[in-house]
Enzyme design. Structure first.
Site, PDB file in Angstrom:
ATOM      1  N   HIS A 147      -2.885   4.541 -90.177  1.00 43.68           N
ATOM      2  CA  HIS A 147      -1.864   3.794 -90.912  1.00 43.68           C
ATOM      3  C   HIS A 147      -1.480   2.543 -90.145  1.00 43.68           C
ATOM      4  O   HIS A 147      -1.695   2.447 -88.933  1.00 43.68           O
ATOM      5  CB  HIS A 147      -0.612   4.657 -91.144  1.00 43.68           C
ATOM      6  CG  HIS A 147       0.016   5.152 -89.880  1.00 43.68           C
ATOM      7  ND1 HIS A 147      -0.449   6.255 -89.198  1.00 43.68           N
ATOM      8  CD2 HIS A 147       1.078   4.703 -89.165  1.00 43.68           C
ATOM      9  CE1 HIS A 147       0.295   6.473 -88.126  1.00 43.68           C
ATOM     10  NE2 HIS A 147       1.222   5.542 -88.074  1.00 43.68           N
TER      11      HIS A 147
ATOM     12  N   CYS B 213       8.110   6.404 -83.556  1.00 42.41           N
ATOM     13  CA  CYS B 213       6.742   5.999 -83.234  1.00 42.41           C
ATOM     14  C   CYS B 213       6.620   4.496 -83.464  1.00 42.41           C
ATOM     15  O   CYS B 213       7.527   3.877 -84.039  1.00 42.41           O
ATOM     16  CB  CYS B 213       5.732   6.772 -84.071  1.00 42.41           C
ATOM     17  SG  CYS B 213       5.771   6.384 -85.842  1.00 42.41           S
TER      18      CYS B 213
END
Length: 698
Positions: free
Chosen positions: A65, A209
């Site tokens: 991603h 993250c």
């Protein structure tokens, strides 16, 4: 997840053998649907994200991603590989691959949907259903949430094309899904019983993250699932791309332990100080949540806690729950000042250098865009002056914007900056900036309290809040309060320009006291901001430059005096203080008042009053001598830019001598008193045990 994934974005027979090939195959489907504009550019962004940390997860899942400027709308593509593809997971290849593509400016609504998918991937029933489904349309519906895992599994079991091993697998999935519901209900009942019997172990966790799209929420879900199985009460703060809501301070206070599962710095980490803490990467939160919970419980049993640390920015702790309004107001104002000071220093020094190179008439030079000669010093002076002027032009908007930021976080920035810019337009100056920042923060907080439909929440931070808050602040500044504030600003400026004689001397002494009271704290910053506000114009008045000179001179006194005191009477100080004294010479000469903080912290009752006395003397003498200063910072390094520099240095030296003498005398008296007390104890014989159990001092 309505249009984020369709059947055209699903490949149930993904034949790629490498993660790069898998990403390309799924990305090509996105390109075909008009979701990605540049295939190679997008794949480069995917690879860059993959290089930060492998995106393979335990359980046969790969989630490449990224955020990319080549993505037109948030999109999800799904591929299922029979052979498996290595995405770097510890337990082997992944057979379920999700390619997540988010635009560089994806709004909160879509990011929230993507986070929901990330949480679903921690659901065994969900992944089992994806492995059993045999139709792209059904797979897309399952991922979108249009169909439950149990229903999908049941449908797969009943499908005429699902026979033999496939039917057996589907039946197992349906049974697993039903068992999962039953186990969850039983676990909930057990937890309720345990809670009634005794207080459960409580954990707070933070997950984050680099992109804040997938791992952040998967770690949260994994920790929550493990905590339920362990009978632990866990609350997670997900610091993702859609923003985050800080945990209630009461929840943190009641927690028995803390888990940080993150690959980017935890915001406002100091909130969790003093608790047993486990600090790991975000993938550890996904792959081994049970171990982390056991580890933090073990630390709590052993009494291991983390120490506190200073917040990264003043705004980090602005307005914490339970604080009084006065404390919160001070923090909000300090937030704005702290972000403004670098603009003051850079802009002011550039303007001062422009004057030094081109003379004091450089402010009348034409724009360097129209006239710049590389070999002429005046051109370079004009260039520096004009750059500094542009930097100074940001002072009031930055002050207002970050006051609002301190109150309402990022949504406050737009109305704050708009209000600050309007303040300059209507000549309301710094007073207008202060008012605009407070109003902007209050307006945003008010808007955020209004209940709105869920469908509109995604556009609130991007469109609605900036639009409404900027309009309200602009109306108030232009029409309602702007003119009175501008009049007050003009009155204060006229008063400063009219200061002469004893009034100027008293002001210099007062500013000197303030600069030395808390050595870089709020009172110090108030005096400093007051001074810089006066010279934040192209042609500051003589009074404003005198005030700036007095403020900088007084701010240099405490560290220089401590350095001198440790030199002339070193025996009155500890070895550490003597070492700090060496550094204080440089800090004081550079106008960094904080150089005296170690001394003030160790002996505040003697150091602070002494510093204030010396600062008052220096401030008053600077005013008497008529010293002026066009630069807001620099210490002795800007002496050539000071009016009456010799007398200015004498004023600083006088204050340093006063502070040094007072510190030496007061510390000497304390040492004599301590020595006398010790001698008194020694002179009186200690009574025998039969008479008393303690020595008696004279």
């Amino acid at each position: 997840m309505s249009e984020m994934i369709t059947a055209d974005l699903v490949d149930l027979d993904l034949s790629a053998e490498t993660k790069e090939a898998a990403a390309r195959a799924l990305a090509e489907r996105m390109v075909a649907q008009g979701r990605v504009t540049d295939l190679d550019g997008f794949l480069a962004d995917v690879a860059a994200r993959e290089a930060q940390m492998p995106t393979g997860l335990d359980g046969g899942i790969g989630i490449p991603h990224c955020r990319s400027e080549h993505v037109t709308e948030p999109t999800l593509a799904f591929g299922r590989s029979a052979a498996g593809i290595d995405f770097g997971a510890p337990d082997g290849p992944a057979d379920l691959i999700f390619l997540i593509a988010a635009p560089a400016g994806a709004d909160d609504a879509h990011l929230t949907i993507l986070s929901a998918l990330a949480r679903q991937l921690m659901n065994a029933g969900f992944t089992s259903a994806l492995r059993a489904v045999d139709d792209a349309t059904a797979a897309a519906a399952l991922i979108r949430g249009d169909e439950s895992p149990a229903a999908a599994a049941a449908g797969a079991a009943a499908s005429p094309v699902t026979t033999g091993a496939g039917a057996s697998k589907a039946a197992e999935v349906a049974e697993d899904a039903q068992d999962s519901v039953a186990v969850s209900a039983a676990a909930s009942a057990d937890t309720a019983t345990d809670t009634a019997a005794e207080r459960p172990f409580r954990i707070v966790a933070v997950t984050s993250c680099p992109t804040g799209i997938a791992h952040t929420y998967m770690a949260a879900e994994s920790l929550e699932n493990a905590s339920r199985a362990a009978g632990v009460e866990l609350t997670v703060e997900t610091q993702g791309s859609a923003g985050f809501t800080r945990l209630d301070p009461a929840v943190i206070a009641d927690a028995d332990g803390v888990i940080f599962a993150h690959d980017v710095p935890v915001r406002d980490k100091d909130r969790f100080a003093g608790k047993p803490t486990v600090d790991v990467g975000v993938k550890a939160g996904i792959n081994r949540p049970t171990e982390l919970i056991s580890e933090v419980r073990g630390k709590a049993e052993r009494g291991e806690v983390t120490a506190g640390s200073a917040p990264g920015t003043p705004v980090e702790r602005a307005g914490a729950a339970g604080e009084g309004y006065g404390t919160m107001l001070r923090k909000w104002l300090m937030s704005g000042v702290s972000y403004m000071v670098p603009f003051v220093a850079a802009g002011g020094l550039l303007i001062a250098l422009g004057f030094a190179i081109g003379g004091y008439q450089i402010n009348k030079a034409p724009s360097v865009m129209d006239h710049f000669v590389w070999t002429q010093g005046d051109s370079w002076g004009a260039l520096l002056f004009q750059i500094g002027g542009v930097a100074f032009g940001f002072l009031v908007p930055v002050l207002a914007g970050y006051i609002a930021y301190g109150m309402a976080d990022r949504p406050g920035i737009v109305p704050g900056f708009v209000g600050g810019a309007i303040s300059l337009t209507i000549n309301a100056g710094f007073l207008g900036g202060l008012a605009a920042g407070l109003i902007a923060g209050g307006v945003v907080i008010g808007i955020q309290k209004v209940r709105i439909p869920a469908a509109l929440r995604g556009i609130m931070p991007v469109v609605v809040i900036p639009l409404i808050s900027a309009a309200i602040v602009g109306f108030l500044m232009f029409v309602v309060i702007g003119k009175p504030i501008a009049s007050a600003q003009k009155g204060m400026t006229d008063w400063l320009n009219g200061l002469t004689g004893s009034n100027a001397v008293l002001l210099g002494a007062l500013l000197g006291l303030m600069m030395c009271f808390d050595l870089g704290g709020p009172v110090n910053k108030v005096a400093y901001t007051f001074a810089t506000a006066g010279i934040a114009v192209a042609s500051p008045s003589d009074s404003a430059m005198k005030i700036m000179a007095a403020v900088m001179a007084a701010g240099m006194v405490p560290p220089l005096a401590m350095a001198l005191a440790t030199t002339v009477r070193g025996r009155l100080f500890t070895q550490t203080e003597r070492e700090n004294g060496k550094a204080a010479w440089v800090l004081g000469a550079s106008f960094i008042s904080e150089g005296a903080i170690p001394f003030a912290a160790a002996d505040p009752l003697r150091v602070i009053p002494s510093a204030m006395a010396g600062g008052a003397v220096t401030g008053a003498l600077s005013m008497i001598f008529g010293a002026t200063l066009r630069a807001p910072h620099g210490g002795i390094f800007v002496v050539p830019l000071i009016g009456n520099p010799f007398l200015y240095l004498i004023a600083i030296a006088a204050g340093v001598c006063v502070t040094t003498a007072l510190v030496v005398v007061l510390k000497g008296m304390r040492k004599q008193a301590s020595a006398g007390a010790g001698a008194g104890v020694a002179e009186v014989p200690i009574a025998t045990k039969a008479d008393t159990t303690e020595p008696v001092a004279a």
